[in-house]
Design a protein around this motif. Sequence first.
Motif, short mmCIF file in Angstrom:
data_model
loop_
_atom_site.label_atom_id
_atom_site.label_comp_id
_atom_site.label_asym_id
_atom_site.label_seq_id
_atom_site.Cartn_x
_atom_site.Cartn_y
_atom_site.Cartn_z
N GLN A 38 25.76 -1.07 -1.02
CA GLN A 38 26.07 -0.23 -2.19
C GLN A 38 25.04 0.80 -2.72
O GLN A 38 23.92 0.36 -2.55
N SER A 68 34.01 5.99 -11.52
CA SER A 68 35.19 6.28 -10.70
C SER A 68 36.42 7.65 -11.29
O SER A 68 37.08 7.97 -10.58
N ARG A 83 36.78 1.00 -12.67
CA ARG A 83 35.47 0.93 -12.19
C ARG A 83 34.58 2.11 -12.74
O ARG A 83 34.62 3.24 -12.93
N LEU A 141 39.28 -0.61 -8.20
CA LEU A 141 39.34 0.61 -8.79
C LEU A 141 39.73 0.51 -10.18
O LEU A 141 39.11 1.25 -11.12
N SER A 156 43.19 8.88 -4.28
CA SER A 156 43.22 8.82 -5.60
C SER A 156 44.43 8.28 -6.48
O SER A 156 45.41 8.31 -5.82
N HIS A 204 36.96 6.82 -5.47
CA HIS A 204 35.65 6.43 -5.29
C HIS A 204 35.29 6.56 -3.69
O HIS A 204 35.78 6.07 -2.77
N GLU A 205 34.18 7.56 -3.55
CA GLU A 205 33.73 7.91 -2.13
C GLU A 205 34.98 8.17 -1.18
O GLU A 205 34.84 7.78 -0.05
N GLN A 256 23.55 2.17 -8.87
CA GLN A 256 24.00 2.66 -10.17
C GLN A 256 23.18 3.26 -10.94
O GLN A 256 22.16 2.79 -11.49
#
Length: 224
Positions: free
Chosen positions: A220, A42, A39, A111, A27, A87-88, A223
């Motif tokens: 991906q 995020s 992003r 990011l 992070s 993110h993930e 979204q």
Amino acid sequence: MKGDLFSSEYMVQPATAPGMTVENAKSIKYVVNGEMFARQGSMIAFRGDLQFERKGQGVGGMLKRAVTGEGLPLMTVRGQGEAWFAHEAQNCFVVEIDPGDVFTVNGRNVLCFDASLAYEIKTVKGAGASGAGLFNSVFTGQGRLGLMCEGNPLVIPVSPQYPVYVDTDAVVGWTASLQTSLHRSQSFGSMLRGGSGEAVQLMLQGEGVVVVRPSEATAQKPQN
């Protein structure tokens, strides 16, 4: 309460200055005093007086929806406070860009970044219209760029004597002094027999570095 969870290893530390820092391997913390960009989706936590506004296409060059090759939008973060982005559970890194630097990066690896940076979407030279990830973001100006990568990236030096060939689904970014073109490493006969799965790579020549992630891109997620 007591326990390892509450040790200094995991406890966030007080902010010392505005801007972007790596909070931990997964992070980035941004101490906002004005405006920054991240992003969409995020942000994982924040405190203070911050507003988050989704931005799409048609809101100026700095807020193009196409900042990522996958068409994921950015958001503007305004106000004063602290925000954490991830993110993930991908690994996070900070790149410092100085005046005169030009850094080309795949949008899927972006990011967050300082509002003092400018970018534009460009087609990778020599790549034609084939393959994924060949529309990249070119960052210039002065400021910090937060990147993410699945695993620890490889930073590979490129020299005129030793060009580097990179899978288009694995490349993260490269310095602007490099020239790019597509390279076919698989013979036509091999393709007829089913191929190796590694038919075309991005060739980088010149003097600079290329950043590669230790895996090919995965699909991906849609979204909201």
